[in-house]
Motif scaffolding. Structure first.
Motif, PDB file in Angstrom:
ATOM      1  N   ASN A  22       0.821  -1.211   0.000  1.00 49.88           N
ATOM      2  CA  ASN A  22       0.000   0.000   0.000  1.00 49.88           C
ATOM      3  C   ASN A  22       0.854   1.261   0.000  1.00 49.88           C
ATOM      4  N   LYS A  23       2.018   1.223   0.638  1.00 49.94           N
ATOM      5  CA  LYS A  23       2.928   2.377   0.614  1.00 49.94           C
ATOM      6  C   LYS A  23       3.384   2.659  -0.819  1.00 49.94           C
ATOM      7  N   ASP A  25       1.811   1.694  -3.512  1.00 50.05           N
ATOM      8  CA  ASP A  25       0.614   2.084  -4.243  1.00 50.05           C
ATOM      9  C   ASP A  25       0.313   3.567  -4.036  1.00 50.05           C
ATOM     10  N   ASP A  26       0.440   4.054  -2.804  1.00 47.99           N
ATOM     11  CA  ASP A  26       0.215   5.473  -2.513  1.00 47.99           C
ATOM     12  C   ASP A  26       1.233   6.346  -3.253  1.00 47.99           C
ATOM     13  N   SER A  30       0.463   9.139  -6.215  1.00 49.12           N
ATOM     14  CA  SER A  30       0.969  10.506  -6.136  1.00 49.12           C
ATOM     15  C   SER A  30       1.729  10.885  -7.411  1.00 49.12           C
ATOM     16  N   ASP A  87      -9.061   3.749  -3.992  1.00 50.18           N
ATOM     17  CA  ASP A  87      -7.955   3.365  -3.113  1.00 50.18           C
ATOM     18  C   ASP A  87      -6.635   3.207  -3.861  1.00 50.18           C
ATOM     19  N   GLY A  88      -6.620   3.394  -5.171  1.00 52.89           N
ATOM     20  CA  GLY A  88      -5.432   3.124  -5.960  1.00 52.89           C
ATOM     21  C   GLY A  88      -5.557   1.755  -6.621  1.00 52.89           C
ATOM     22  N   ASN A  92      -7.265  -0.677   0.392  1.00 52.00           N
ATOM     23  CA  ASN A  92      -6.770  -0.527   1.762  1.00 52.00           C
ATOM     24  C   ASN A  92      -7.428  -1.517   2.688  1.00 52.00           C
TER      25      ASN A  92
END
Length: 92
Positions: A22-23, A25-26, A30, A87-88, A92
């Motif tokens: 998830n990191k 993915d975030d 961005s 959520d990308g 999440n």
């Protein structure tokens, strides 16, 4: 969880790895929002490599339902944008 990387196959991945994914993915989200093509390419590669490294590749003849589908390594920024949810790429 079974993850499909488009054009490659399926990987079985333990749920405990999703915080790390998830990191990435975030970060990818961005970079996409900024239009940072170089950063996008680097982070997409890192995300896919993390899935490959942390998971176990299933045989090509395995027909498990995929719970998550990730883009191919060569996917364009626009192609990945079409795959995004709120959520990308990774929920999440």
């Amino acid at each position: 969880m079974i993850v499909r990387i488009m054009g490659e196959g399926q990987v079985k991945l333990d749920d405990s790895h999703f915080a790390e994914l998830n990191k990435l993915d975030d970060e990818l989200l961005s970079e996409m929002e900024k239009g940072d093509e170089e950063g996008f390419r680097r982070t997409l590669t890192a995300l896919l490599n993390a899935v490959r490294t942390m998971g176990t590749t299933l045989p090509d003849d395995a027909l498990e339902p995929s719970e998550l589908i990730l883009p191919a390594p060569e996917a364009s920024l626009e192609e990945v944008r079409e795959m995004l949810t709120d959520d990308g790429l990774i929920p999440n």
